[in-house]
Scaffold this motif. Structure first.
Motif, PDB file in Angstrom:
ATOM      1  N   VAL A 275      38.126 -29.463-138.495  1.00 19.89           N
ATOM      2  CA  VAL A 275      37.608 -29.168-137.154  1.00 19.89           C
ATOM      3  C   VAL A 275      38.085 -30.220-136.162  1.00 19.89           C
ATOM      4  O   VAL A 275      38.493 -29.899-135.034  1.00 19.89           O
ATOM      5  CB  VAL A 275      36.069 -29.094-137.187  1.00 19.89           C
ATOM      6  N   ILE A 276      38.042 -31.494-136.553  1.00 17.96           N
ATOM      7  CA  ILE A 276      38.506 -32.573-135.667  1.00 17.96           C
ATOM      8  C   ILE A 276      39.985 -32.395-135.352  1.00 17.96           C
ATOM      9  O   ILE A 276      40.417 -32.555-134.195  1.00 17.96           O
ATOM     10  CB  ILE A 276      38.249 -33.945-136.326  1.00 17.96           C
ATOM     11  N   GLU A 277      40.781 -32.046-136.353  1.00 16.64           N
ATOM     12  CA  GLU A 277      42.225 -31.882-136.130  1.00 16.64           C
ATOM     13  C   GLU A 277      42.505 -30.715-135.194  1.00 16.64           C
ATOM     14  O   GLU A 277      43.389 -30.798-134.326  1.00 16.64           O
ATOM     15  CB  GLU A 277      42.918 -31.678-137.479  1.00 16.64           C
ATOM     16  N   ILE A 278      41.745 -29.633-135.343  1.00 16.90           N
ATOM     17  CA  ILE A 278      41.923 -28.503-134.425  1.00 16.90           C
ATOM     18  C   ILE A 278      41.535 -28.902-133.018  1.00 16.90           C
ATOM     19  O   ILE A 278      42.251 -28.607-132.040  1.00 16.90           O
ATOM     20  CB  ILE A 278      41.083 -27.300-134.901  1.00 16.90           C
ATOM     21  N   GLY A 328      28.759 -26.399-129.222  1.00 11.26           N
ATOM     22  CA  GLY A 328      28.020 -27.468-129.888  1.00 11.26           C
ATOM     23  C   GLY A 328      26.528 -27.244-129.767  1.00 11.26           C
ATOM     24  O   GLY A 328      26.103 -26.161-129.372  1.00 11.26           O
ATOM     25  N   PRO A 329      25.719 -28.264-130.060  1.00  6.70           N
ATOM     26  CA  PRO A 329      26.123 -29.634-130.401  1.00  6.70           C
ATOM     27  C   PRO A 329      26.338 -29.861-131.897  1.00  6.70           C
ATOM     28  O   PRO A 329      26.820 -30.900-132.301  1.00  6.70           O
ATOM     29  CB  PRO A 329      24.928 -30.459-129.918  1.00  6.70           C
ATOM     30  N   GLU A 330      25.977 -28.894-132.739  1.00  2.42           N
ATOM     31  CA  GLU A 330      26.056 -29.091-134.182  1.00  2.42           C
ATOM     32  C   GLU A 330      27.442 -28.738-134.705  1.00  2.42           C
ATOM     33  O   GLU A 330      28.148 -27.897-134.134  1.00  2.42           O
ATOM     34  CB  GLU A 330      25.013 -28.233-134.901  1.00  2.42           C
ATOM     35  N   MET A 331      27.807 -29.384-135.836  1.00  4.61           N
ATOM     36  CA  MET A 331      29.086 -29.066-136.462  1.00  4.61           C
ATOM     37  C   MET A 331      29.133 -27.603-136.888  1.00  4.61           C
ATOM     38  O   MET A 331      30.181 -26.959-136.826  1.00  4.61           O
ATOM     39  CB  MET A 331      29.314 -29.981-137.660  1.00  4.61           C
ATOM     40  N   SER A 332      27.994 -27.066-137.314  1.00  2.00           N
ATOM     41  CA  SER A 332      27.964 -25.656-137.714  1.00  2.00           C
ATOM     42  C   SER A 332      28.327 -24.750-136.550  1.00  2.00           C
ATOM     43  O   SER A 332      28.961 -23.695-136.739  1.00  2.00           O
ATOM     44  CB  SER A 332      26.584 -25.293-138.259  1.00  2.00           C
ATOM     45  N   ALA A 336      31.470 -22.187-136.608  1.00  2.00           N
ATOM     46  CA  ALA A 336      31.290 -20.759-136.347  1.00  2.00           C
ATOM     47  C   ALA A 336      32.189 -20.281-135.212  1.00  2.00           C
ATOM     48  O   ALA A 336      32.850 -19.238-135.320  1.00  2.00           O
ATOM     49  CB  ALA A 336      29.823 -20.485-136.023  1.00  2.00           C
ATOM     50  N   TRP A 337      32.248 -21.036-134.107  1.00  2.00           N
ATOM     51  CA  TRP A 337      33.061 -20.636-132.956  1.00  2.00           C
ATOM     52  C   TRP A 337      34.553 -20.682-133.288  1.00  2.00           C
ATOM     53  O   TRP A 337      35.288 -19.717-133.025  1.00  2.00           O
ATOM     54  CB  TRP A 337      32.763 -21.529-131.754  1.00  2.00           C
ATOM     55  N   LEU A 338      35.003 -21.778-133.852  1.00  2.00           N
ATOM     56  CA  LEU A 338      36.429 -21.893-134.165  1.00  2.00           C
ATOM     57  C   LEU A 338      36.854 -20.869-135.218  1.00  2.00           C
ATOM     58  O   LEU A 338      38.001 -20.418-135.217  1.00  2.00           O
ATOM     59  CB  LEU A 338      36.745 -23.309-134.641  1.00  2.00           C
ATOM     60  N   SER A 339      35.938 -20.503-136.125  1.00  5.44           N
ATOM     61  CA  SER A 339      36.260 -19.465-137.099  1.00  5.44           C
ATOM     62  C   SER A 339      36.493 -18.133-136.403  1.00  5.44           C
ATOM     63  O   SER A 339      37.433 -17.389-136.738  1.00  5.44           O
ATOM     64  CB  SER A 339      35.130 -19.328-138.121  1.00  5.44           C
ATOM     65  N   ARG A 340      35.678 -17.819-135.411  1.00  5.30           N
ATOM     66  CA  ARG A 340      35.853 -16.573-134.654  1.00  5.30           C
ATOM     67  C   ARG A 340      37.156 -16.610-133.865  1.00  5.30           C
ATOM     68  O   ARG A 340      37.884 -15.610-133.808  1.00  5.30           O
ATOM     69  CB  ARG A 340      34.662 -16.359-133.718  1.00  5.30           C
ATOM     70  N   VAL A 341      37.462 -17.759-133.295  1.00  4.39           N
ATOM     71  CA  VAL A 341      38.719 -17.893-132.551  1.00  4.39           C
ATOM     72  C   VAL A 341      39.906 -17.756-133.497  1.00  4.39           C
ATOM     73  O   VAL A 341      40.910 -17.106-133.186  1.00  4.39           O
ATOM     74  CB  VAL A 341      38.765 -19.239-131.805  1.00  4.39           C
ATOM     75  N   SER A 342      39.809 -18.374-134.672  1.00  5.48           N
ATOM     76  CA  SER A 342      40.912 -18.320-135.628  1.00  5.48           C
ATOM     77  C   SER A 342      41.145 -16.892-136.111  1.00  5.48           C
ATOM     78  O   SER A 342      42.297 -16.452-136.270  1.00  5.48           O
ATOM     79  CB  SER A 342      40.607 -19.239-136.817  1.00  5.48           C
ATOM     80  N   ARG A 343      40.050 -16.157-136.344  1.00  2.00           N
ATOM     81  CA  ARG A 343      40.204 -14.749-136.739  1.00  2.00           C
ATOM     82  C   ARG A 343      40.890 -13.953-135.631  1.00  2.00           C
ATOM     83  O   ARG A 343      41.788 -13.139-135.888  1.00  2.00           O
ATOM     84  CB  ARG A 343      38.839 -14.136-137.056  1.00  2.00           C
ATOM     85  N   ALA A 344      40.449 -14.179-134.393  1.00  2.00           N
ATOM     86  CA  ALA A 344      41.063 -13.478-133.267  1.00  2.00           C
ATOM     87  C   ALA A 344      42.527 -13.870-133.113  1.00  2.00           C
ATOM     88  O   ALA A 344      43.377 -13.035-132.787  1.00  2.00           O
ATOM     89  CB  ALA A 344      40.288 -13.785-131.983  1.00  2.00           C
ATOM     90  N   TYR A 345      42.825 -15.136-133.352  1.00  2.00           N
ATOM     91  CA  TYR A 345      44.215 -15.617-133.250  1.00  2.00           C
ATOM     92  C   TYR A 345      45.091 -14.932-134.298  1.00  2.00           C
ATOM     93  O   TYR A 345      46.220 -14.525-134.010  1.00  2.00           O
ATOM     94  CB  TYR A 345      44.221 -17.136-133.446  1.00  2.00           C
TER      95      TYR A 345
END
Length: 365
Positions: A275-278, A328-332, A336-345
């Motif tokens: 997540v940090i690298e993304i 945010g503010p939680e890592m979860s 969740a958000w980046l997973s949705r973005v990655s799927r859309a990507y």
């Protein structure tokens, strides 16, 4: 499939499944060694294996070794791992068993032989063996039952109590067998072929419960590891795009995914790192963002793809630019958000538009 084969399949499956824990700590190593020795003991009692070995007391020697390893595991749990008395006690038991076997002219462990005349050496042999195993199992029962009171409610407590109940059942089997052999040695007629199946059933059920209880924490960890690993795979398309465009955001080369999946490395830390690298890559990509709203995962994915295209085309970065969606503010929430973005990507077919930056070495997983 016979009960004996099913039990052996479970034991060997559990032994192989817990192999990765050898890299974690001394307690896990001691637990695996105990499980492996117990599995070998049960395997040595399997009739085809016993006939091939041709040494009736082999399972007993392996059982004594299992008890010693169990003592070491209990010592590590209670913080008394530096004591040497388990080594001395187990050595004395092994020497006594081998000596009594020679004195008795070879111990025949079959129920039919036990129903015949028993010499004093034979009776002593069984008292030493079952007494040692029973004492260790009683200690195991008391420790795990007492620890279970302080364990979190739910599966952890259930697993510890299941181990305690299983150990208690095997201890009862050992005690009952010892009493019957002593009584028969004193002249009381005992039909061992008749009582042996019930005792074997009690011992097998206890072993099954103990192993099942030991697998409860491993099962919870496995579900957690598999869930986290699934998140890693979902994030892979987006992470790959950032890694290819900005290799410098990669904190360090990941190890083999199969080892991390097994739980050797902290897969949760790996997800945090991904997540940090993304996010670092997205931060470096902000000057190339188009000046449009992108508050949905699909819009965010399209904006990332367009920014990557602009950067690859050599478009000059803008001084005034928009940022990505604030999550945010939680890592979860981030996952969740980046997973949705990655799927859309991935679904948007943007993966082929990544900048032609040379790929760094290492696994993309």
């Amino acid at each position: 499939m016979s009960p004996d084969v099913a039990l052996l399949a479970l034991l060997w499956g559990a032994t192989v499944a817990r192999l990765p824990t050898l890299w974690r700590d001394r307690r896990q190593q001691a637990m695996w060694a105990t499980l492996c020795a117990g599995t070998l003991t049960e395997t040595a009692t399997f009739p085809p294996v016993a006939r091939a070995a041709g040494w009736p007391i082999l399972p007993h020697l392996l059982g004594a070794l299992t008890a010693f390893l169990l003592l070491r595991f209990l010592a590590l749990l209670t913080g008394t791992g530096g004591r040497r008395w388990p080594v001395a006690l187990t050595s004395a038991v092994l020497v006594a068993l081998l000596t009594l076997d020679v004195v008795a002219g070879g111990i025949d462990t079959s129920p039919a032989r036990l129903s015949g005349d028993l010499s004093a050496a034979t009776v002593a042999y069984w008292v030493v063996l079952e007494g040692f195993l029973g004492a260790v199992l009683v200690s195991t029962t008391l420790l795990f039952w007492s620890v279970a009171r302080d364990a979190p409610a739910g599966l952890p407590r259930l697993g510890l109590r299941t181990i305690a109940v299983g150990a208690a059942m095997i201890a009862v089997y050992a005690a009952a067998k010892t009493v019957l052999i002593v009584l028969h040695g004193a002249g009381v007629p005992i039909d061992f072929p008749e009582v042996a199946p019930g005792g074997r059933l009690l011992q097998g059920a206890g072993t099954l419960l103990a192993v099942a209880g030991a697998l409860v924490p491993a099962g919870r960890r496995a579900r957690s590891v598999l869930g986290t690993y699934r998140d890693l795979l979902v994030l892979r398309p987006l992470w790959t795009a950032m890694r290819d465009a900005f290799p410098e955001v990669i904190l360090f080369t990941p190890r083999r995914a199969v080892i991390e999946m097994a739980g050797v490395d902290d897969v949760h830390l790996r997800l945090y790192r991904r997540v940090i690298e993304i996010r670092d890559g997205m931060l470096a990509l902000r000057p190339y963002l188009p000046g449009v709203e992108h508050e949905t995962p699909e819009a965010e994915a399209a904006a990332i793809a367009e920014a990557l295209r602009r950067r690859a085309a050599g478009v000059a970065p803008a001084a005034d630019h928009r940022g990505f969606a604030e999550i945010g503010p939680e890592m979860s929430d981030e996952v969740a958000w980046l997973s949705r973005v990655s799927r859309a990507y991935r679904k948007g077919g943007f993966t082929a538009r990544a900048a032609p930056t040379p790929r760094p070495s290492g696994s993309a997983r």
